[in-house]
Design an enzyme around this catalytic site. Structure first.
Site, PDB file in Angstrom:
ATOM      1  N   GLU A   1       0.811  -1.207   0.000  1.00 54.37           N
ATOM      2  CA  GLU A   1       0.000   0.000   0.000  1.00 54.37           C
ATOM      3  C   GLU A   1       0.855   1.273   0.000  1.00 54.37           C
ATOM      4  O   GLU A   1       1.768   1.413   0.825  1.00 54.37           O
ATOM      5  CB  GLU A   1      -0.941   0.001   1.218  1.00 54.37           C
ATOM      6  CG  GLU A   1      -1.773   1.263   1.373  1.00 54.37           C
ATOM      7  CD  GLU A   1      -2.573   1.588   0.117  1.00 54.37           C
ATOM      8  OE1 GLU A   1      -3.144   0.648  -0.485  1.00 54.37           O
ATOM      9  OE2 GLU A   1      -2.596   2.762  -0.283  1.00 54.37           O
TER      10      GLU A   1
ATOM     11  N   THR B   1      -6.143   2.339  -5.290  1.00 53.80           N
ATOM     12  CA  THR B   1      -5.863   0.914  -5.117  1.00 53.80           C
ATOM     13  C   THR B   1      -6.657   0.067  -6.099  1.00 53.80           C
ATOM     14  O   THR B   1      -6.150  -0.893  -6.669  1.00 53.80           O
ATOM     15  CB  THR B   1      -6.217   0.472  -3.684  1.00 53.80           C
ATOM     16  OG1 THR B   1      -5.309   1.077  -2.787  1.00 53.80           O
ATOM     17  CG2 THR B   1      -6.118  -1.029  -3.542  1.00 53.80           C
TER      18      THR B   1
ATOM     19  N   ASP C   1       1.230   0.043  -5.025  1.00 54.06           N
ATOM     20  CA  ASP C   1       0.018   0.281  -5.820  1.00 54.06           C
ATOM     21  C   ASP C   1      -0.050   1.685  -6.404  1.00 54.06           C
ATOM     22  O   ASP C   1      -0.591   1.874  -7.505  1.00 54.06           O
ATOM     23  CB  ASP C   1      -1.248  -0.058  -5.024  1.00 54.06           C
ATOM     24  CG  ASP C   1      -1.430   0.787  -3.762  1.00 54.06           C
ATOM     25  OD1 ASP C   1      -2.533   0.757  -3.207  1.00 54.06           O
ATOM     26  OD2 ASP C   1      -0.484   1.489  -3.359  1.00 54.06           O
TER      27      ASP C   1
END
Ligand code: GP9
Ligand code: MN
Length: 432
Positions: free
Chosen positions: A38, A82, A259
């Protein structure tokens, strides 16, 4: 209409590249871990604060001789963040110019996604994420992608306890530990996607989990970034230790990707300080869009690879390594390992990066020197910019046509792939 798909498939067929025979099929039949880091940016690799590596575990992994590590790899997300990264990673289809493709089209569209492709080749497929199943419409979209299992928040004990949670979900150390317990039960070979979340804007972390110095830019949504990145790194290190003990390291391929950017362009003074510059140019901001893309497997010929690429290229590159034929697939990325790979990287807003020049925020730069150039000042740029812009516009518009027109529902001529039966999946946690 079917004719629209035919046109798109002609365009895609024109972009098809020969496989890399040195790598093709070398990882066939291995488990695949797809680890979604992330908001993790490439500049964090080997980055130090007060002489301390922010991410020692990821750095070691990045430099491992069996890890292929791409250091010119760009995120290509739009507003879907995302979910755009997931759309690209699972389908080699771009997100949309606005909004989220997974939210708008994930439920009803027909896809030829990685989970379904692998499932039809004997893989068990599972996605893991500590947030609620409906976020980004994952629960519905994953059925369209053909995931056998989706372990979301309801599968993780104590996920609702505040001390276990941060922002969008379970803290990564707990999430990865609990996920490992589930995935080691999966029949092999499996495809397991692990989506982390702790390293997420605004990068808060409870003090008992902080053991790394914050940066001192004074921007309070930036200075925690290295602390949550360090936490993610520790969680990753613990996972790898566990998997080695569980005997799941040597017979698995590990794909890691960031991401999207973590620090947005709205924090330029802070970015300048992190990069040790007195101010940032659009060239610096373009480079700041780089995210990691690493592929590790025992026996894989690794090294740092300077090929220019992006998230749209992950799926064709992985299919090459797994030895899965992809001739009839409608993918807009290309195999980065192919000897014919050119390295033209479209960005979702129509800008682009190539090994020689880049266009970012409507300015042009020499990619290697960072020198700003103009169409007027550089004649060969004019020609290259025209060709590149034409290609980029075509790629994006063809990908958008596939999504907004749900064109893959007409792709019935696939001898080696059958559409997913979405009703056959139920991700609800069974009682007890
Ligand atoms: C939400 C988590 C974060 O479940 O994946 O999403 P993002 O805000 O990065 O798009
Ligand atoms: Mn994200």
């Amino acid at each position: 209409k079917p004719a629209d798909l035919t046109k798109v498939k002609q365009f895609v067929a024109g972009q098809k590249l020969p496989d890399n025979i040195q790598y093709y099929g070398t990882q066939k039949g291995k488990n695949v871990f797809m680890i979604h880091l992330e908001s993790f940016q490439q500049f964090l690799i080997d980055y130090k604060v007060d002489g301390r590596e922010v991410t020692p575990n990821l750095n070691q992994f990045y430099h491992d001789q069996n890890t292929l590590s791409f250091d010119n790899f760009y995120n290509q997300v739009g507003q879907g963040k995302t979910s755009d990264a997931e759309m690209m990673q699972e389908n080699s289809l771009y997100g949309l110019a606005t909004g989220s493709a997974m939210v708008k089209y994930g439920t009803n569209n027909t896809f030829e996604a990685l989970p379904a492709i692998l499932d039809q080749r004997g893989y068990t497929t599972a996605a893991f994420h500590g947030d609620v199943a409906s976020f980004w419409n994952r629960d519905n979209t994953y059925k369209s992608f053909g995931y056998n299992y989706f372990f979301s928040k309801s599968y993780f004990p104590d996920a609702d306890k505040p001390s276990y949670n941060v922002g969008y979900g379970l803290k990564d150390k707990i999430f990865l530990q609990d996920s490992a317990r589930y995935l080691e039960q999966l029949p092999q070979p499996f495809y397991a996607k692990l989506i982390t979340v702790t390293n997420h804007y605004p990068y808060d972390l409870d003090k008992e989990n902080i053991d790394f110095p914050a940066t001192t830019t004074g921007d309070n949504t930036v200075d925690g970034y290295v602390q949550t990145a360090h936490y993610l790194d520790q969680a990753f290190g613990e996972l790898m230790t566990y998997l080695k003990k569980a005997g799941l390291y040597d017979n698995s391929v590990f794909v890691l990707y960031g991401d999207h950017y973590g620090i947005s362009e709205n924090h330029q003074p802070a970015i300048a300080q992190l990069l040790g510059k007195d101010k940032v140019t659009n060239y610096d901001l373009a480079q700041f869009q780089k995210v990691p893309f690493m592929i590790h497997a025992t026996g894989l010929k690794g090294g740092v690879d300077h090929t220019y690429g992006g998230e749209i290229d992950m799926m064709p590159t992985l299919l090459d390594l797994l030895g899965i034929p992809d001739d009839g697939l409608t993918m807009f990325g290309q195999d980065m390992l192919s000897p014919k790979y050119q390295g033209v990287v479209p960005l979702r807003d129509g800008d682009w990066i190539t090994p020689t020049y880049m266009k970012f925020n409507n300015q042009y730069f020499n990619t290697t020197t960072g020198e700003q150039v103009t169409l007027a000042s550089d004649p060969n740029l004019k020609q290259l910019a025209k060709q590149t812009q034409n290609y980029v516009d075509q790629v994006l518009s063809n990908s958008d046509a596939v999504i907004t027109g749900d064109l893959l529902r007409f792709d019935t001529a696939r001898p080696d792939f059958h559409p997913v039966n979405k009703k056959s999946f139920d991700y609800k946690k069974s009682v007890g």
